[in-house]
Design a protein around this motif. Structure first.
Motif, PDB file in Angstrom:
ATOM      1  N   UNK A   1      -1.411   2.612   3.773  1.00  0.00           N
ATOM      2  CA  UNK A   1      -1.992   2.117   2.541  1.00  0.00           C
ATOM      3  C   UNK A   1      -0.916   2.155   1.463  1.00  0.00           C
ATOM      4  N   UNK A   2      -0.972   1.170   0.569  1.00  0.00           N
ATOM      5  CA  UNK A   2      -0.058   1.115  -0.574  1.00  0.00           C
ATOM      6  C   UNK A   2      -0.863   1.178  -1.866  1.00  0.00           C
ATOM      7  N   UNK A   3      -0.419   2.066  -2.756  1.00  0.00           N
ATOM      8  CA  UNK A   3      -1.050   2.206  -4.067  1.00  0.00           C
ATOM      9  C   UNK A   3      -0.005   1.858  -5.116  1.00  0.00           C
ATOM     10  N   UNK A   4      -0.318   0.904  -5.974  1.00  0.00           N
ATOM     11  CA  UNK A   4       0.570   0.541  -7.082  1.00  0.00           C
ATOM     12  C   UNK A   4       0.028   1.182  -8.355  1.00  0.00           C
ATOM     13  N   UNK A   5       0.938   1.701  -9.175  1.00  0.00           N
ATOM     14  CA  UNK A   5       0.558   2.314 -10.450  1.00  0.00           C
ATOM     15  C   UNK A   5       1.407   1.679 -11.544  1.00  0.00           C
ATOM     16  N   UNK A  26       3.327   3.703  -4.081  1.00  0.00           N
ATOM     17  CA  UNK A  26       3.169   4.880  -3.229  1.00  0.00           C
ATOM     18  C   UNK A  26       2.762   4.421  -1.837  1.00  0.00           C
ATOM     19  N   UNK A  27       3.475   4.894  -0.844  1.00  0.00           N
ATOM     20  CA  UNK A  27       3.120   4.654   0.554  1.00  0.00           C
ATOM     21  C   UNK A  27       2.306   5.861   1.014  1.00  0.00           C
ATOM     22  N   UNK A  28       1.122   5.602   1.557  1.00  0.00           N
ATOM     23  CA  UNK A  28       0.229   6.674   1.970  1.00  0.00           C
ATOM     24  C   UNK A  28      -0.097   6.509   3.452  1.00  0.00           C
ATOM     25  N   UNK A  34       3.843   9.451   1.552  1.00  0.00           N
ATOM     26  CA  UNK A  34       5.058   9.565   2.372  1.00  0.00           C
ATOM     27  C   UNK A  34       6.237   8.831   1.745  1.00  0.00           C
ATOM     28  N   UNK A  35       5.996   8.130   0.642  1.00  0.00           N
ATOM     29  CA  UNK A  35       7.080   7.424  -0.036  1.00  0.00           C
ATOM     30  C   UNK A  35       6.646   6.972  -1.413  1.00  0.00           C
ATOM     31  N   UNK A  36       7.640   6.849  -2.296  1.00  0.00           N
ATOM     32  CA  UNK A  36       7.381   6.407  -3.672  1.00  0.00           C
ATOM     33  C   UNK A  36       8.605   5.640  -4.144  1.00  0.00           C
ATOM     34  N   UNK A  90      -2.676   9.997 -17.346  1.00  0.00           N
ATOM     35  CA  UNK A  90      -1.394   9.418 -17.753  1.00  0.00           C
ATOM     36  C   UNK A  90      -0.279   9.637 -16.740  1.00  0.00           C
ATOM     37  N   UNK A  91      -0.410  10.632 -15.892  1.00  0.00           N
ATOM     38  CA  UNK A  91       0.642  10.961 -14.932  1.00  0.00           C
ATOM     39  C   UNK A  91       0.418  10.201 -13.620  1.00  0.00           C
ATOM     40  N   UNK A  92       1.356   9.345 -13.217  1.00  0.00           N
ATOM     41  CA  UNK A  92       1.166   8.565 -11.983  1.00  0.00           C
ATOM     42  C   UNK A  92       0.951   9.438 -10.739  1.00  0.00           C
ATOM     43  N   UNK A  93       1.757  10.481 -10.578  1.00  0.00           N
ATOM     44  CA  UNK A  93       1.608  11.345  -9.397  1.00  0.00           C
ATOM     45  C   UNK A  93       0.242  12.023  -9.377  1.00  0.00           C
TER      46      UNK A  93
END
Length: 123
Positions: A1-5, A26-28, A34-36, A90-93
């Motif tokens: 899954x990919x999440x865009x912020x 973000x790669x999930x 598992x990646x950003x 406000x924090x992407x992570x």
């Protein structure tokens, strides 16, 4: 899954998704990040200008987290199989972690939102 912020300043979640040019991707896998990577899109590839399809760097995303977006973009994302998420976080992570834990506070899309170009149009 990919999440865009949306993150125009590379630090916090951007409020206006349609005009944003920088996104954390973000790669999930199996519920874990598992990646950003940070991606940039051109002015011609922003979501507001590119109504037919997502810019190549955003292709394949499953979720878009933003501080705000208009109803047109919200509906286009839903129709394209992408979950639009509006949040005050406000924090992407932190937003991605909360989304994955299913406890991210979400805001509804404001259906009365009007694009700034239309507000100034003459009758």
């Amino acid at each position: 899954m990919k999440i865009a912020v949306t993150s125009q300043n590379r630090k916090t979640i951007t409020e206006h998704a349609g005009k944003c040019r920088r996104f954390w991707i973000y790669e999930v896998e199996e519920g874990l990040v598992v990646g950003k990577n940070l991606i940039d899109v051109s002015m011609h590839e922003v979501l507001h200008a590119n109504r037919q399809k997502l810019a190549e760097p955003l292709a394949g995303i499953n979720v878009l987290i933003a501080g705000g977006m208009g109803p047109g973009l919200f509906d286009r994302l839903m129709q394209g199989g992408i979950l639009p998420v509006i949040t005050l976080e406000e924090d992407p992570d932190a937003a991605v972690a909360a989304l994955l834990a299913n406890n991210l506070d979400r805001l509804p899309v404001r259906r009365s939102h009007r694009c700034h170009e239309r507000q100034h149009a003459s009758p």
